[in-house]
Each structure stands twice: as structure tokens, then as C-alpha cells.
Write an enzyme that holds these catalytic residues in place. Structure first.
Site, mmCIF file in Angstrom:
data_model
loop_
_atom_site.group_PDB
_atom_site.id
_atom_site.type_symbol
_atom_site.label_atom_id
_atom_site.label_comp_id
_atom_site.label_asym_id
_atom_site.label_seq_id
_atom_site.Cartn_x
_atom_site.Cartn_y
_atom_site.Cartn_z
ATOM 1 C CG ASN A 10 -1.734 1.386 1.449
ATOM 2 O OD1 ASN A 10 -1.696 2.187 0.447
ATOM 3 N ND2 ASN A 10 -2.099 1.485 2.552
ATOM 4 C CD1 TRP A 11 3.801 1.209 -2.818
ATOM 5 C CD2 TRP A 11 3.548 1.855 -4.596
ATOM 6 N NE1 TRP A 11 4.604 0.538 -3.537
ATOM 7 C CE2 TRP A 11 4.402 0.799 -4.833
ATOM 8 C CE3 TRP A 11 3.224 2.497 -5.995
ATOM 9 C CZ2 TRP A 11 4.945 0.421 -5.977
ATOM 10 C CZ3 TRP A 11 3.776 2.195 -7.071
ATOM 11 C CH2 TRP A 11 4.507 1.249 -7.174
ATOM 12 C CE LYS A 12 0.139 3.259 4.658
ATOM 13 N NZ LYS A 12 0.271 3.401 6.112
ATOM 14 C CG HIS A 97 -5.654 2.134 5.344
ATOM 15 N ND1 HIS A 97 -5.101 3.019 6.215
ATOM 16 C CD2 HIS A 97 -4.545 1.134 5.003
ATOM 17 C CE1 HIS A 97 -3.762 2.826 6.457
ATOM 18 N NE2 HIS A 97 -3.661 1.898 5.770
ATOM 19 C CD GLU A 99 -2.338 5.871 6.797
ATOM 20 O OE1 GLU A 99 -2.243 5.893 5.499
ATOM 21 O OE2 GLU A 99 -1.400 5.031 7.499
ATOM 22 C CD GLU A 169 -3.504 -2.201 7.344
ATOM 23 O OE1 GLU A 169 -2.570 -2.483 6.782
ATOM 24 O OE2 GLU A 169 -4.208 -1.018 7.032
ATOM 25 N N GLY A 175 2.834 2.063 10.675
ATOM 26 C CA GLY A 175 3.977 3.269 10.342
ATOM 27 C C GLY A 175 4.459 3.443 11.886
ATOM 28 C CB SER A 215 5.376 -2.066 11.823
ATOM 29 O OG SER A 215 5.026 -0.590 12.237
ATOM 30 N N GLY A 236 2.911 -1.252 4.164
ATOM 31 C CA GLY A 236 3.001 0.301 3.839
ATOM 32 C C GLY A 236 4.346 0.715 3.491
ATOM 33 N N GLY A 237 5.097 1.388 4.500
ATOM 34 C CA GLY A 237 6.568 1.763 4.371
ATOM 35 C C GLY A 237 7.353 0.725 3.713
HETATM 36 P P1 PGA Z 1 2.840 0.130 7.602
HETATM 37 O O1 PGA Z 1 1.498 0.635 6.845
HETATM 38 O O2 PGA Z 1 3.561 -1.104 6.872
HETATM 39 O O3 PGA Z 1 3.787 1.394 6.859
HETATM 40 O O4 PGA Z 1 2.952 0.240 9.018
HETATM 41 C C1 PGA Z 1 0.724 -0.563 6.871
HETATM 42 C C2 PGA Z 1 -0.492 -0.115 6.315
HETATM 43 O O5 PGA Z 1 -0.843 1.278 6.572
HETATM 44 O O6 PGA Z 1 -1.154 -0.620 5.410
#
Ligand code: PGA
Length: 256
Positions: A10-12, A97, A99, A169, A175, A215, A236-237
Site C-alpha cells: 500500500n503505497w499511500k 483503511h 487512515e 491492521e 507506520g 509495520s 505500507g512503508g
Molecule cells: P506500515 O503501513 O506497513 O507502514 O505500518 C501498513 C498500512 O497502513 O497498510
């Protein structure tokens, strides 16, 4: 029941069109054979060009978006519809998600309308749920997840359920570098499956893919994926660098 392993980046709000295309090209030079389904949830602007690169390279990459509007079309300035995403090459969409829920105030009722729209249009929803750190500390994890799950899937039939997957999640792990232990995450996945079984029956609940996100790194991916109720990862990251993303994919092959 053998469930498909899904490993999705997930590149956001990261990566331009050029960077997205370059990522896929680079990833293809690294990717060995894998039985996992590899996916990328890219920014809207990068969908069409990335889809083209995937097609040109015949890359085994499943392309998706990170959000959509719940209406098919209309006067919704700045929004994007499921039909537009499909036309641009998306096959799946992340919905709910954390966020989106926390920064953009999306409720489970809204997520539910989006799930219905996506299914109606033929876009596969990945429905995300998760508790906050405070909720976890107050021992409310199960209660919160049960509510999010039922409200997000309100009115979804058994047949429709088979066309979506879920992602757990924990908000406190996204993150932050704080990953849920594989045991903890597995227990929560098991609980989510039990909630599904209560509503839809054992059979269908055993078929639903539940990814873990928060994470995930090359050094914890293998432990997480080795757990019986963890069917995949939403990353994500660590999905922004093709080398690191590939290390995560390769770590699963280690437990085959
Ligand atoms: P993260 O994000 O791996 O950077 O913790 C995961 C996500 O939000 O899907």
C-alpha cells in the site's frame, strides 16, 4: 481449505507515475517464482501507466487503488468512482483503511456503502479493520473489531463475501515500528474468522483471506505468515523499495 496468500503493498501518497512504472520494472528483475499473489495499491494517477507496464511485462502483479467514492457518478468534486478505477486498470480497492477512518472520518456505514458499490461494479474490496492503542489498552479490541466488521459488511450476502477479503491492521502498529506479535495477530485473525462464522457459517469463513498489516518488515514477515489464520500481508512503508518488498515476498517462500 487452502487460502491464497496475498502480499500487497500500500503505497499511500507516495510515488509519481514514473516512479511507479520504474518500481514494477525493477521488481520484475528481482521476483522469483512465488505462489503468493502479489499486489500493489498505487496512487490514482499512477494506475493507468502502471497497468500498462504490468501488461507489457506480463508481470504477475495485481493492481489496485486505495480508496473510492460510494456513488457510481455525480456531483462529487474531487472524488473517484469504481468504474473509473476499473477503466484505469484497478482490480481491487482498499476500503476502510485506518487512515481513511481516522484522518478522513470515514465511518463503517460509509465503508459499507463503498463495499457494496465496489462489488456491484466488479472491483474486489479489501476491507480493513483495526483497533486503536487506547482501545487495545482498555481491552476493547474484540468489541471494536466485531462492530467494525459487522457494520462494514452489513447487508453483504454469503456469495458477495466470497468476492472480498479482509485486512486486520491495528492502528497502533501502522507506520510506528510496533508490530503485533505473530501470536497476538493470529489470535485476532482467529477471532475475526469466528465472527464471520457466526454470521455466514464455518465453511465460508474458512475461505476468507485475512491479511495482517502494521509495520511488516522482512524480519517479521515470515513469522506472521507462518500462523494458521494469517493469510497475507498489507505492507505500507516496507513496500516502497522493491528490494525490501521482494525480501518480504521471498521470506514467505522460506516457509513453504
Ligand atoms: P506500515 O503501513 O506497513 O507502514 O505500518 C501498513 C498500512 O497502513 O497498510
Amino acid at each position: 481449505m487452502q487460502r491464497q496468500t496475498l502480499i500487497i503493498g500500500n503505497w499511500k501518497m507516495h510515488k509519481t507515475i514514473q516512479e511507479s512504472c520504474a518500481f514494477v520494472k525493477h521488481l520484475m528483475t528481482l521476483l522469483g517464482p512465488t505462489r503468493a499473489q502479489i499486489g500493489l495499491a498505487v496512487p490514482f494517477t499512477a494506475l493507468a501507466a502502471t497497468a500498462q507496464v504490468i501488461q507489457q511485462l506480463q508481470a504477475p502483479v495485481w493492481l489496485g487503488a486505495q480508496n473510492m467514492h460510494h456513488m457510481a457518478h455525480g456531483a462529487y468534486t474531487g472524488e473517484i468512482s469504481a468504474g473509473m478505477l476499473l477503466e484505469a486498470g484497478a482490480k481491487f480497492v482498499l476500503l476502510g483503511h485506518s487512515e481513511r477512518r481516522h484522518l478522513f472520518h470515514e465511518t463503517s456505514a460509509l465503508v459499507n456503502s463503498k463495499v457494496k458499490r465496489a462489488l456491484e461494479e466488479g472491483l474486489r474490496p479489501i476491507v480493513c479493520i483495526g483497533e486503536t492503542e487506547q482501545e487495545r489498552n482498555e481491552n476493547l479490541t474484540q468489541q471494536v473489531l466485531h462492530k467494525q466488521l459487522l457494520e462494514s459488511l452489513e447487508g453483504i450476502s454469503t456469495q458477495q463475501l466470497k468476492k472480498l477479503s479482509l485486512a486486520y491492521e491495528p492502528v497502533w502498529a501502522i507506520g510506528t515500528g510496533k508490530v503485533a506479535s505473530a501470536e497476538d495477530a493470529d489470535q485476532v485473525h482467529h477471532f475475526i474468522r469466528q465472527c464471520l462464522a457466526q454470521k455466514y457459517g464455518e465453511q465460508v469463513s474458512s475461505e476468507i483471506v485475512i491479511q495482517y498489516g502494521g509495520s511488516v518488515r522482512p524480519d517479521n514477515a515470515q513469522q506472521l505468515l507462518a500462523k494458521p489464520d494469517i493469510d497475507g500481508l498489507l505492507i505500507g512503508g516496507a513496500s516502497l523499495d522493491p528490494l525490501v518488498f521482494q525480501q518480504i515476498i521471498a521470506s514467505w517462500q522460506g516457509v513453504l
